[in-house]
Design a protein around this motif. Structure first.
Motif, PDB file in Angstrom:
ATOM      1  N   ARG A 116     -25.542  46.288  49.768  1.00  0.00           N
ATOM      2  CA  ARG A 116     -26.926  46.842  49.507  1.00  0.00           C
ATOM      3  C   ARG A 116     -27.543  47.248  50.698  1.00  0.00           C
ATOM      4  N   GLY A 117     -28.138  48.168  50.662  1.00  0.00           N
ATOM      5  CA  GLY A 117     -28.749  48.783  51.658  1.00  0.00           C
ATOM      6  C   GLY A 117     -27.973  49.504  52.837  1.00  0.00           C
ATOM      7  N   LEU A 118     -26.761  49.618  52.685  1.00  0.00           N
ATOM      8  CA  LEU A 118     -25.830  50.590  53.492  1.00  0.00           C
ATOM      9  C   LEU A 118     -26.084  51.936  53.029  1.00  0.00           C
ATOM     10  N   ASP A 119     -26.330  53.064  53.892  1.00  0.00           N
ATOM     11  CA  ASP A 119     -26.716  54.334  53.495  1.00  0.00           C
ATOM     12  C   ASP A 119     -25.287  55.028  53.136  1.00  0.00           C
ATOM     13  N   PHE A 120     -24.273  54.710  53.958  1.00  0.00           N
ATOM     14  CA  PHE A 120     -22.849  55.429  53.398  1.00  0.00           C
ATOM     15  C   PHE A 120     -22.027  54.969  52.399  1.00  0.00           C
ATOM     16  N   VAL A 121     -22.649  53.855  51.550  1.00  0.00           N
ATOM     17  CA  VAL A 121     -22.027  53.502  50.216  1.00  0.00           C
ATOM     18  C   VAL A 121     -23.028  53.430  49.034  1.00  0.00           C
ATOM     19  N   HIS A 122     -22.716  54.266  48.096  1.00  0.00           N
ATOM     20  CA  HIS A 122     -23.613  53.899  46.765  1.00  0.00           C
ATOM     21  C   HIS A 122     -23.237  52.646  46.146  1.00  0.00           C
ATOM     22  N   VAL A 123     -24.037  51.811  45.918  1.00  0.00           N
ATOM     23  CA  VAL A 123     -23.744  50.536  45.782  1.00  0.00           C
ATOM     24  C   VAL A 123     -23.194  50.339  43.996  1.00  0.00           C
ATOM     25  N   GLU A 124     -23.879  51.094  43.547  1.00  0.00           N
ATOM     26  CA  GLU A 124     -23.640  51.272  41.901  1.00  0.00           C
ATOM     27  C   GLU A 124     -22.261  51.851  41.635  1.00  0.00           C
ATOM     28  N   SER A 125     -21.733  52.683  42.652  1.00  0.00           N
ATOM     29  CA  SER A 125     -20.345  53.113  42.395  1.00  0.00           C
ATOM     30  C   SER A 125     -19.273  51.875  42.937  1.00  0.00           C
ATOM     31  N   VAL A 126     -19.394  51.177  43.769  1.00  0.00           N
ATOM     32  CA  VAL A 126     -18.994  49.997  44.071  1.00  0.00           C
ATOM     33  C   VAL A 126     -18.793  49.055  42.810  1.00  0.00           C
ATOM     34  N   ALA A 127     -20.090  48.787  42.370  1.00  0.00           N
ATOM     35  CA  ALA A 127     -20.107  47.680  41.347  1.00  0.00           C
ATOM     36  C   ALA A 127     -19.444  48.449  39.782  1.00  0.00           C
ATOM     37  N   LEU A 128     -19.461  49.677  39.791  1.00  0.00           N
ATOM     38  CA  LEU A 128     -18.873  50.425  38.459  1.00  0.00           C
ATOM     39  C   LEU A 128     -17.391  50.330  38.543  1.00  0.00           C
ATOM     40  N   THR A 129     -16.898  50.662  39.915  1.00  0.00           N
ATOM     41  CA  THR A 129     -15.448  50.641  40.270  1.00  0.00           C
ATOM     42  C   THR A 129     -14.772  49.510  39.977  1.00  0.00           C
ATOM     43  N   ILE A 130     -15.464  48.600  40.538  1.00  0.00           N
ATOM     44  CA  ILE A 130     -14.928  47.034  40.216  1.00  0.00           C
ATOM     45  C   ILE A 130     -14.880  46.517  39.025  1.00  0.00           C
ATOM     46  N   LEU A 131     -15.892  46.829  38.279  1.00  0.00           N
ATOM     47  CA  LEU A 131     -16.074  46.524  36.773  1.00  0.00           C
ATOM     48  C   LEU A 131     -14.991  47.232  36.026  1.00  0.00           C
ATOM     49  N   VAL A 132     -14.785  48.677  36.056  1.00  0.00           N
ATOM     50  CA  VAL A 132     -13.681  49.190  35.256  1.00  0.00           C
ATOM     51  C   VAL A 132     -12.224  48.985  35.712  1.00  0.00           C
ATOM     52  N   THR A 133     -12.193  48.808  37.063  1.00  0.00           N
ATOM     53  CA  THR A 133     -10.960  48.218  37.462  1.00  0.00           C
ATOM     54  C   THR A 133     -10.386  46.949  36.927  1.00  0.00           C
ATOM     55  N   VAL A 134     -11.267  46.037  37.285  1.00  0.00           N
ATOM     56  CA  VAL A 134     -10.933  44.676  36.843  1.00  0.00           C
ATOM     57  C   VAL A 134     -10.645  44.505  35.104  1.00  0.00           C
ATOM     58  N   LEU A 135     -11.499  45.262  34.361  1.00  0.00           N
ATOM     59  CA  LEU A 135     -11.135  45.516  33.028  1.00  0.00           C
ATOM     60  C   LEU A 135     -10.099  46.070  32.730  1.00  0.00           C
ATOM     61  N   VAL A 136      -9.709  47.078  33.154  1.00  0.00           N
ATOM     62  CA  VAL A 136      -8.480  47.975  32.879  1.00  0.00           C
ATOM     63  C   VAL A 136      -7.348  47.066  33.126  1.00  0.00           C
ATOM     64  N   TRP A 137      -7.272  46.349  34.433  1.00  0.00           N
ATOM     65  CA  TRP A 137      -6.414  45.599  34.929  1.00  0.00           C
ATOM     66  C   TRP A 137      -5.911  44.324  34.117  1.00  0.00           C
ATOM     67  N   THR A 138      -6.948  43.842  33.537  1.00  0.00           N
ATOM     68  CA  THR A 138      -6.924  42.637  32.808  1.00  0.00           C
ATOM     69  C   THR A 138      -6.405  43.057  31.484  1.00  0.00           C
ATOM     70  N   ALA A 139      -6.803  44.025  30.962  1.00  0.00           N
ATOM     71  CA  ALA A 139      -6.128  44.517  29.473  1.00  0.00           C
ATOM     72  C   ALA A 139      -4.756  44.979  29.820  1.00  0.00           C
ATOM     73  N   ALA A 140      -4.407  45.406  30.946  1.00  0.00           N
ATOM     74  CA  ALA A 140      -2.767  45.883  31.240  1.00  0.00           C
ATOM     75  C   ALA A 140      -2.118  44.647  31.345  1.00  0.00           C
ATOM     76  N   GLU A 141      -2.837  43.842  31.908  1.00  0.00           N
ATOM     77  CA  GLU A 141      -2.088  42.182  32.315  1.00  0.00           C
ATOM     78  C   GLU A 141      -1.835  41.527  30.844  1.00  0.00           C
ATOM     79  N   VAL A 142      -2.720  41.628  29.967  1.00  0.00           N
ATOM     80  CA  VAL A 142      -2.618  41.083  28.705  1.00  0.00           C
ATOM     81  C   VAL A 142      -1.532  41.787  27.966  1.00  0.00           C
ATOM     82  N   ARG A 143      -1.316  43.281  27.914  1.00  0.00           N
ATOM     83  CA  ARG A 143      -0.391  43.987  27.438  1.00  0.00           C
ATOM     84  C   ARG A 143       0.857  43.527  27.899  1.00  0.00           C
ATOM     85  N   GLY A 144       1.006  43.231  29.346  1.00  0.00           N
ATOM     86  CA  GLY A 144       2.092  43.198  29.748  1.00  0.00           C
ATOM     87  C   GLY A 144       2.610  41.690  29.259  1.00  0.00           C
TER      88      GLY A 144
END
Length: 159
Positions: A116-144
C-alpha cells in the motif's frame, strides 16, 4: 550379507518409502496436484495481469505480476511442505498443512499491506491476482487429488 565377501548388502534393507507407504502416497499426491495446478495457475496469473494492465495501466501490470509471483510461490511452498513432511506421522502432516495454510494467509496479507502506498503498484490488482490464482490453484489441486483415486481413510493399526 553377500555370499562372496561376507559383508552386509545395503540393497537388502528396505528404503524409507518401502517402509512408509503413507509417505509414498503423499508424495504421489503432491506430484499429481502439482501437475494439475501448474497450467491453470499460470493461466490465472496471465489473465489477471492482462486485465489489470488493461484497466489500470503499468501499475496494474506490476501489481498483477507481483500478485501472481506471490500466489505461485505460496502455492508451491504448500506442496513442498506436503512433500517434506511425508515421512512423518499422518496427524503431523495434517498439522503442518494447516500451519502452512495459516502461515501462507498471513504472508499474503502482509505483502498486500506492505505494498500500500507504492505508486508503481496497483494494490487491488495484487490482491485480486493473489485471490484468483490461489482459488484456481486450489481447485486444480483438488481436481488432481481426486483423479489419483487414492483412498483417504486411515485404518487403525492393530498392533
Amino acid at each position: 550379507m553377500t555370499e562372496a565377501t561376507g559383508t552386509s548388502d545395503d540393497t537388502d534393507r528396505p528404503t524409507a518409502e518401502e517402509t512408509n507407504p503413507h509417505a509414498r502416497t503423499v508424495r504421489r499426491l503432491a506430484a499429481a496436484m502439482l501437475r494439475a495446478a501448474l497450467l491453470p495457475g499460470a493461466l490465472a496469473v496471465l489473465l489477471c495481469t492482462v486485465v489489470a494492465a488493461f484497466l489500470t495501466g503499468m501499475p496494474g501490470l506490476s501489481g498483477g505480476l507481483i500478485g501472481g509471483a506471490v500466489a505461485f510461490g505460496s502455492s508451491l511452498l504448500t506442496l513442498w511442505l506436503m512433500r517434506s513432511t511425508a515421512d512423518f506421522h499422518p496427524m503431523f502432516v495434517m498439522v503442518a498443512a494447516l500451519g502452512g495454510y495459516i502461515g501462507k494467509m498471513i504472508v499474503l496479507f502482509v505483502v498486500v499491506t506492505l505494498l500500500r502506498g507504492l505508486d508503481f503498484v496497483h494494490v487491488e490488482s495484487v490482491a485480486l491476482t493473489i485471490l484468483v490464482t490461489v482459488l484456481v490453484w486450489t481447485a486444480a489441486e483438488v481436481r488432481g487429488f481426486r483423479r489419483t483415486r487414492t483412498p483417504t481413510i486411515a485404518v487403525a493399526d492393530r498392533s
